[in-house]
Design a protein around this motif. Structure first.
Motif: not given
Length: 275
Positions: A177-186, A225-232
């Protein structure tokens, strides 16, 4: 060991306690179960342990004589969700072919053919996709150079590959989730590594489809990780053309332990013996 429900006997207890076949936290469950059973004068059981091995002979062979591929994976959860899917469509687990991807701190992806996991990556060390904590498959020459450059012995190298690699190696965290947040922040590096993990997961699913000769009834994704919509969504983008995808979020392991023993008590299955 093939899948099933096993009585924890004295032989299993001593093999687990002495780490005869490996050192892992999961050894503790059988040890604790046996000691409780002796204290309370009742039977105790394990269900689909991580060393369930139903690989076909071809799956064991490597390019070095004397080294064989191992079956170490999230057997309990993989088999649980496969059975859950079979129940949902009114069939038996033994009548379907499914690919199950357990996506967690470690990732294991198995080809389930008629109730047996005939192909799966070693979910602990050295195979398959990178994960939040694990390195996955690494080019041989680069891996050897890395170990030599860091002056690692085998135990130290194994520890790094299984506990301090993957997302943790790149970003200092195993929290997807933290890595996804990094991604979302560019953060472009975060997006690239996450996309690479999804790419590698999808390649492993594709290889299982080949093992099943294209006869795939469903692709199942489970684990934290199946909770992650991005990964799925990213994995679906790659594999949906193979077959439909069903998601079982999280892990069903406590439920699977319960069902594995209740099925025994209700006479649906027989106890398997550890020798």
């Amino acid at each position: 060991m093939e899948g099933g429900t096993y009585l924890i006997n004295n032989i299993m207890y001593h093999d687990l306690k002495s780490f005869k076949y490996g050192f892992h936290a999961s050894n503790l469950s059988g040890v604790i179960g046996y000691e409780l059973s002796q204290e309370l004068n009742i039977d105790s059981y394990i269900v689909d342990p991580v060393v369930v091995d139903e690989l076909i002979p071809e799956a064991r062979i490597t390019g070095i004589k004397g080294i064989e591929r191992r079956s170490i994976f999230h057997a309990l959860n993989q088999k649980s969700v496969a059975k859950q899917y079979a129940d949902g469509i009114g069939k038996n687990y033994e009548d379907i072919n499914v690919i199950v991807a357990h996506l967690g701190g470690g990732i294991s992806i198995g080809a389930h053919r008629k109730g047996r996991v005939i192909e799966v990556n070693d979910g602990l060390l050295g195979e398959g996709p990178l994960s939040p904590e694990r390195a996955g498959s690494i080019p041989n020459d680069a891996l050897l150079k890395w170990a030599i450059d860091h002056d690692y012995n085998s135990i130290e190298a194994n520890n790094e590959l299984s506990k301090n690699s993957g997302l943790l190696s790149y970003f200092g965290t195993n929290d997807c989730l933290k890595v996804e947040q990094l991604m979302e922040n560019g953060d472009k590096a975060a997006k690239l590594v996450l996309d690479a993990m999804c790419y590698q997961i999808s390649k492993s699913i594709g290889s299982c489809a080949v093992v099943l000769e294209g006869q795939v009834d469903q692709i199942i994704i489970t684990g934290g990780l199946s909770y992650s919509k991005y990964i799925i969504n990213k994995v679906k983008q790659y594999v949906s053309w193979l077959q439909n995808v069903t998601i079982y979020e999280g892990e069903k392991e406590m439920h699977a332990l319960n069902v594995g023993v209740l099925d025994l008590f209700y006479g649906k299955i027989s106890t398997k013996s550890y020798e």
